[in-house]
Design a protein around this motif. Structure first.
Motif, mmCIF file in Angstrom:
data_model
loop_
_atom_site.group_PDB
_atom_site.id
_atom_site.type_symbol
_atom_site.label_atom_id
_atom_site.label_comp_id
_atom_site.label_asym_id
_atom_site.label_seq_id
_atom_site.Cartn_x
_atom_site.Cartn_y
_atom_site.Cartn_z
ATOM 1 N N GLY A 9 10.164 25.523 -71.442
ATOM 2 C CA GLY A 9 10.342 26.459 -70.623
ATOM 3 C C GLY A 9 10.559 27.981 -71.496
ATOM 4 O O GLY A 9 10.393 27.874 -72.812
ATOM 5 N N ARG A 38 11.832 22.245 -58.879
ATOM 6 C CA ARG A 38 12.392 23.471 -59.436
ATOM 7 C C ARG A 38 13.595 24.016 -58.477
ATOM 8 O O ARG A 38 13.570 23.847 -57.088
ATOM 9 C CB ARG A 38 11.173 24.516 -59.473
ATOM 10 N N ARG A 45 16.548 22.975 -53.848
ATOM 11 C CA ARG A 45 15.690 22.441 -54.852
ATOM 12 C C ARG A 45 14.387 22.226 -54.088
ATOM 13 O O ARG A 45 14.492 21.736 -53.119
ATOM 14 C CB ARG A 45 16.107 21.404 -55.539
ATOM 15 N N THR A 91 9.995 31.965 -61.131
ATOM 16 C CA THR A 91 11.121 31.704 -61.912
ATOM 17 C C THR A 91 12.118 30.851 -61.188
ATOM 18 O O THR A 91 12.500 30.753 -60.171
ATOM 19 C CB THR A 91 11.853 33.166 -61.985
ATOM 20 N N SER A 93 15.003 27.094 -62.573
ATOM 21 C CA SER A 93 15.016 25.827 -63.331
ATOM 22 C C SER A 93 14.030 24.741 -62.993
ATOM 23 O O SER A 93 14.183 24.599 -61.687
ATOM 24 C CB SER A 93 16.383 25.429 -63.399
ATOM 25 N N TYR A 94 13.439 24.354 -64.002
ATOM 26 C CA TYR A 94 12.247 23.135 -63.566
ATOM 27 C C TYR A 94 12.939 21.740 -64.095
ATOM 28 O O TYR A 94 13.332 21.525 -65.300
ATOM 29 C CB TYR A 94 11.097 23.645 -64.334
ATOM 30 N N TYR A 95 12.886 20.879 -63.180
ATOM 31 C CA TYR A 95 13.295 19.520 -63.671
ATOM 32 C C TYR A 95 12.204 18.380 -63.427
ATOM 33 O O TYR A 95 11.437 18.392 -62.304
ATOM 34 C CB TYR A 95 14.556 19.042 -62.575
ATOM 35 N N GLY A 118 16.745 19.650 -67.133
ATOM 36 C CA GLY A 118 16.181 20.923 -66.725
ATOM 37 C C GLY A 118 15.773 21.968 -67.885
ATOM 38 O O GLY A 118 16.413 21.750 -68.908
ATOM 39 N N THR A 119 14.614 22.730 -67.530
ATOM 40 C CA THR A 119 14.322 23.714 -68.700
ATOM 41 C C THR A 119 14.170 25.020 -67.565
ATOM 42 O O THR A 119 13.492 24.963 -66.563
ATOM 43 C CB THR A 119 13.307 23.220 -69.204
ATOM 44 N N GLN A 120 14.407 26.186 -68.243
ATOM 45 C CA GLN A 120 14.325 27.338 -67.387
ATOM 46 C C GLN A 120 12.991 28.094 -67.650
ATOM 47 O O GLN A 120 12.621 28.317 -68.915
ATOM 48 C CB GLN A 120 15.657 28.339 -67.832
ATOM 49 N N THR A 122 11.320 31.749 -66.726
ATOM 50 C CA THR A 122 11.415 33.241 -66.402
ATOM 51 C C THR A 122 10.432 33.840 -66.428
ATOM 52 O O THR A 122 9.501 33.948 -67.448
ATOM 53 C CB THR A 122 12.755 33.882 -67.246
#
Length: 125
Positions: A9, A38, A45, A91, A93-95, A118-120, A122
């Motif tokens: 991310g 996300r 979610r 944009t 947080s992706y899981y 998770g990873t952000q 943006t």
């Protein structure tokens, strides 16, 4: 049991690209179907993409079709999400999440047993 760790991310301009990775450890990844979800602030979610345990079947949310591509490399115990033509509305947080292979494709959070942290992502100019 399987442990999942997302990476990749970051901050990207609209129209740009990112590749997310979901690295697994523990039970062989080939036993699991994997989905990317996300969640944006204040929103529920949502499922983004799914890949079957064999890699032979994929599924995408309408909002990302034609822009995102999911793939897997079981030799590396990793699932990828290539994201192109990114928009500000991506944009979030992706899981990544895993469910046993016999469960099939699903975008319901409750169908998944294992989750990463998770990873952000943006997307902003």
């Amino acid at each position: 049991q399987v442990q999942l760790v997302e990476s990749g991310g970051g901050l990207v301009q609209p129209g740009g690209s990112l590749r997310l990775s979901c690295a697994s450890s523990g039970y062989p990844l080939s036993y699991y179907g994997i989905a990317w979800f996300r969640q944006a602030p204040g929103k529920e979610r949502e499922g983004v993409s799914y890949i079957s345990h064999s890699g032979g079947s994929t599924n995408y949310a309408d909002s990302v079709k034609g822009r995102f591509t999911i793939s897997r490399d079981d030799a590396k115990s990793t699932v990828y999400l290539q994201m192109n033509s990114l928009k500000p509305e991506d944009t979030a947080s992706y899981y990544c999440a895993a469910r046993p292979y016999y469960g099939g494709s699903s975008f319901r959070s409750q169908d998944y047993i294992y989750w990463g942290q998770g990873t952000q992502v943006t997307v902003s100019s």
